[in-house]
Design an enzyme around this catalytic site. Structure first.
Site, PDB file in Angstrom:
ATOM      1  CD  GLN A 417       5.193  14.879  51.052  1.00  0.00           C
ATOM      2  OE1 GLN A 417       5.285  14.408  52.783  1.00  0.00           O
ATOM      3  NE2 GLN A 417       4.302  15.673  50.634  1.00  0.00           N
ATOM      4  N   GLY A 419      13.821  16.510  51.095  1.00  0.00           N
ATOM      5  CA  GLY A 419      14.006  18.404  50.574  1.00  0.00           C
ATOM      6  C   GLY A 419      13.544  17.790  49.370  1.00  0.00           C
ATOM      7  CB  THR A 422       6.968  13.232  46.691  1.00  0.00           C
ATOM      8  OG1 THR A 422       6.649  14.517  47.446  1.00  0.00           O
ATOM      9  CG2 THR A 422       5.983  12.638  47.994  1.00  0.00           C
ATOM     10  CB  VAL A 423       9.922   8.222  47.602  1.00  0.00           C
ATOM     11  CG1 VAL A 423       9.758   6.877  47.185  1.00  0.00           C
ATOM     12  CG2 VAL A 423      10.987   9.388  47.856  1.00  0.00           C
ATOM     13  CE  LYS A 437      14.614  11.710  44.317  1.00  0.00           C
ATOM     14  NZ  LYS A 437      16.913  11.347  45.146  1.00  0.00           N
ATOM     15  CG  ASP A 535      22.777  14.084  51.731  1.00  0.00           C
ATOM     16  OD1 ASP A 535      23.442  14.667  52.731  1.00  0.00           O
ATOM     17  OD2 ASP A 535      21.982  14.206  51.092  1.00  0.00           O
TER      18      ASP A 535
END
Ligand SMILES: *[C@@H]1O[C@H](CO)[C@@H](O)[C@H](O)[C@H]1NC(C)=O
Ligand SMILES: *[C@@H]1O[C@H](CO)[C@@H](O)[C@H](O)[C@H]1NC(C)=O
Ligand SMILES: *[C@@H]1O[C@H](CO)[C@@H](O)[C@H](O)[C@H]1NC(C)=O
Ligand SMILES: *[C@@H]1O[C@H](CO)[C@@H](O)[C@H](O)[C@H]1NC(C)=O
Ligand SMILES: *[C@@H]1O[C@H](CO)[C@@H](O)[C@H](O)[C@H]1NC(C)=O
Ligand SMILES: *[C@@H]1O[C@H](CO)[C@@H](O)[C@H](O)[C@H]1NC(C)=O
Ligand SMILES: *[C@@H]1O[C@H](CO)[C@@H](O)[C@H](O)[C@H]1NC(C)=O
Ligand SMILES: *[C@@H]1O[C@H](CO)[C@@H](O)[C@H](O)[C@H]1NC(C)=O
Ligand SMILES: *[C@@H]1O[C@H](CO)[C@@H](O)[C@H](O)[C@H]1NC(C)=O
Ligand SMILES: *[C@@H]1O[C@H](CO)[C@@H](O)[C@H](O)[C@H]1NC(C)=O
Length: 672
Positions: A417, A419, A422-423, A437, A535
């Protein structure tokens, strides 16, 4: 008196005689039912004519008051249809204070030559004393010896109630035993325990009938009250052999025969539904099951069973756990009326629910369409058509497919989980494992970001970049379907230490660093349109079965058209990985990714978190701490212990030098 009458009289007389034999006493006519307080049922009997054989002829010794029954030398306490309980023999050895034997009794029992055996399942040898060593000997078909020893120091050590080995021990006997001897011995002649235990005892008796007490060391008189169970068998043949001579066969009407397990011979038992004495003619009598009322209404007792039935005005099988009895309803017109109403109502119900369901289904389709549009389905379609190429491989999944794949978004399927959402772990109908996802985004401003990831990933086909398989836009929140990368994130592996050592070797770290660099280099310069990840961090680098690195999470990435060297954006990224230059200027270039990659390299070298508030202020930021350490030549203090031992010093130095170059605050140099 006519002959017929006489015969009838005779018959009725016999009947009465049999009935008397059956009632409770279970003996042959004209025999004594009891010896003192003990009932003696057939096949046992008092006198040769009253018993089945000599072994079952009971000696009722009337010199006692009340008289006592004996089999050989053994006093019988109870007779039953499968066993006999006799008084046991207790073996004793007692000593005086100076250790001289003052009293000794052996236990010696023999049933050889009879069909009796000591029951091995119901009896046990119990030994009492705090300085006692008992030897038992016996024979069935073989001779055997066994025994047990009990030694204890003080009275306080001995626990009442359980025969646990302190002051009391037990040993079992073999099957079919017919001879038993017990001799009580000692090791220290009771001199050490004489104050509370001057004797040792041993007896063979019925299991669970004796509860051990320390006081039994001094008061042993009631030990003989524990009975000893004997099994017996009729005759010396098997059932099969015995049945051949029906006059000598012991099992009478309504009974069956079974072979003894302990001894040659057989036993009899009443058939199911009968009770009584199987060894007597008409001894097994039908049980009247109807007394316990097993039926709902009418019970008819039959030989060996019973039958249930219902009164004329009801139907059913009449049993309590079956269909029971239901009253027949004679007012047929009312039934038809009820049926009519019933069917009418049913029709309305079915029609109504069909209508309701079809309306609901249409609403659902409309809702799905709405979501599709809201989730940027049109935008995506447009994007896909403008970037032909990898698009074919991207599949648009339906909501049902993914619901099925994730077992309705089962919490146990959650892989992670973060930002952005949820996967879940998903299993497609072709048994492929995927990661699904479920985005958190619900506001439309973030929608572009989501579409962005889909479009970017469809452009990329690189072994070190996680593959997007498709997406689903029909649900309220968009869903992305990725290839399943089984081994978790790099950050997880770096933190997961066992005995202070991370699970990743120096070789793996070197390779993961190179693979990540390869993926980034591909994104920056080999993809059809350059992509800035924005990122890069160890939590976004996944490892597969072979620990091959796969760069993931392109939610923040940007396509960087070739003609623009710099784009102004809202500053975005993760603290600790963020390029300070980009942070200050807001100017995004590929070099921002390079900086973040430098932090990942530093992580690979040190195993430390990039930002840790538990560290002192000057060490809080890993990147700055790393650079300062290198300048001051203190790099090796910072490295993870295993690496210093495992890696070649020159390799470690080279990687550290590379990390330093990546972390250079002035973006002069690139990776290549
Ligand atoms: C069985 O014996 C008991 C007393 O021993 C007696 O009360 C009962 O009526 C007898 N039953 C039959 C069926 O003879
Ligand atoms: C045995 O019989 C005697 C009288 O014959 C009686 O006093 C005693 O209570 C009986 N004992 C048992 C255990 O039934
Ligand atoms: C009955 O028991 C007494 C005492 O144990 C014994 O002396 C006597 O011989 C026995 N009688 C029979 C008939 O066994
Ligand atoms: C124990 O018995 C032996 C032999 O009978 C004897 O000599 C000795 O005095 C006895 N000891 C005590 C304490 O009674
Ligand atoms: C029995 O007592 C005698 C003295 O009466 C002594 O000599 C002997 O050792 C004692 N036997 C045992 C086994 O303690
Ligand atoms: C058991 O021991 C007795 C006495 O020592 C011996 O006579 C007998 O033959 C032995 N039985 C078997 C089966 O060994
Ligand atoms: C011995 O034990 C029995 C039963 O446990 C008890 O009735 C009797 O009073 C005891 N005798 C002594 C002397 O303690
Ligand atoms: C079986 O028992 C009968 C009498 O009960 C006896 O005559 C016969 O010898 C025994 N047979 C065997 C094999 O023990
Ligand atoms: C059957 O048993 C009876 C009684 O034991 C005996 O008299 C008879 O000879 C036996 N018959 C056969 C065929 O063995
Ligand atoms: C009813 O239950 C009993 C015991 O539970 C069983 O033996 C019997 O077969 C059952 N009868 C039917 C008709 O199911």
């Amino acid at each position: 008196m006519s002959l017929e009458l006489f015969l009838l009289f005779l018959l009725s007389w016999f009947r009465v005689d049999f009935a008397r034999a059956i009632n409770g006493t279970e003996i042959l006519p004209g025999c004594q039912p009891k010896c003192g307080n003990v009932t003696v049922p057939y096949p046992f009997g008092i006198g040769a004519k009253c018993s089945i054989d000599t072994w079952a002829n009971i000696n009722c010794n009337t010199t006692f008051n009340p008289p006592k029954p004996f089999i050989g030398d053994y006093e019988v306490v109870q007779f039953s249809q499968t066993e006999v309980r006799i008084k046991n023999f207790v073996a004793v050895s007692c000593y005086n204070q100076s250790g001289n034997l003052t009293d000794q009794v052996f236990a010696s029992m023999s049933l050889v030559g009879t069909p009796y055996t000591f029951s091995s399942t119901k009896n046990i040898v119990t030994v009492l004393g705090c300085d006692t060593m008992v030897l038992t000997r016996g024979s069935n078909t073989l001779n055997y010896s066994s025994g047990c020893i009990s030694i204890c120091d003080t009275k306080e050590n001995v626990i009442d109630g359980t025969c646990s080995g302190i002051g009391c021990c037990e040993t079992s006997i073999p099957k079919g035993l017919q001879e038993f001897y017990a001799l009580v011995g000692t090791i220290y002649y009771h001199t050490k325990v004489w104050s509370f235990d001057s004797c040792g005892y041993a007896f063979l008796g019925e299991q669970n009938m004796y509860s051990f007490k320390v006081s039994d060391f001094t008061n042993s008189s009631h030990l003989t009250d524990i009975p000893l169970v004997l099994n017996y068998a009729v005759g010396n043949q098997t059932c099969k052999q015995a049945k051949q001579n029906s006059t000598a066969f012991a099992c009478k009407d309504n009974s069956y025969c079974y072979d003894s397990v302990d001894h040659t011979g057989y036993l009899c038992s009443c058939n199911e539904g009968y009770e009584g004495n199987p060894y007597l003619k008409q001894g097994c009598q039908d049980v009247n099951e109807c007394n316990n009322n097993p039926c709902k209404e009418i019970c008819t007792n039959t030989q060996g069973g019973y039958a249930c039935s219902c009164p004329d005005d009801s139907y059913g099988d009449g049993t309590k756990n079956g269909t029971g009895c239901t009253k027949r309803n004679k007012k047929i017109p009312l039934i038809q009326l009820t049926l009519g109403f019933g069917f009418g109502f049913l029709f309305l119900l079915v029609g109504g629910s069909w209508l309701y369901l079809s309306i609901k289904k249409r609403k659902l389709i409309q809702l799905k369409e709405k979501f599709f549009q809201k989730n940027g389905g049109l935008l995506l379609k447009q994007q896909m058509s403008s970037h032909e190429g990898g698009v074919e491989s991207t599949k648009i999944f339906t909501a049902e497919e993914l619901k099925l794949a994730t077992n309705n978004y089962d919490n146990r399927r959650i892989l992670g989980q973060g930002g952005s959402g949820t996967v879940y772990k998903g299993i497609l109908p072709d048994l492929r494992m995927v990661a699904i996802k479920k985005s958190k985004i619900v506001d439309e401003s973030q929608l572009g970001q989501f579409i962005n990831e889909v479009v970017i990933l469809t452009q990329i086909n690189h072994r070190n970049v996680v593959k997007l398989l498709g997406c689903c836009l029909e649900t309220e929140v968009p869903l992305l379907v990725y290839e399943f990368v089984s081994h978790g994130t790099l950050s997880h592996h770096l933190r997961k230490t066992s005995g202070g050592m991370s699970s990743l070797s120096w070789k793996d770290r070197l390779r993961i660093g190179a693979e990540t660099a390869g993926a980034l280099s591909y994104l920056h310069s080999a993809a059809s349109i350059p992509i800035i990840h924005r990122d890069v961090k160890s939590a976004n680098i996944l490892l597969d079965d072979n620990d091959t690195a796969k760069v993931a999470d392109f939610g923040a990435s940007r396509l960087n058209p070739l003609d623009e060297t710099q784009i102004s954006t809202l500053v975005q990224g993760t603290m600790g990985y963020l390029d300070p230059e980009y942070f200050h200027t807001g100017q995004l270039t590929e070099k921002s990714d390079v900086y973040s990659f430098g932090v990942v390299l530093a992580e690979l070298l040190t195993g430390e978190k990039p930002l840790c508030f538990e560290r002192s202020i000057e060490q809080r930021n890993l990147a700055t701490h790393f650079i300062v350490s290198m300048k001051e030549n203190r790099l090796f203090e910072l490295l993870e212990a295993g690496i210093v031992n495992e890696g070649k010093t020159e390799q470690v130095h080279a990687v550290a030098e590379l990390a330093k170059r990546c972390l250079n605050s002035k973006a002069k140099k690139d990776l290549q």
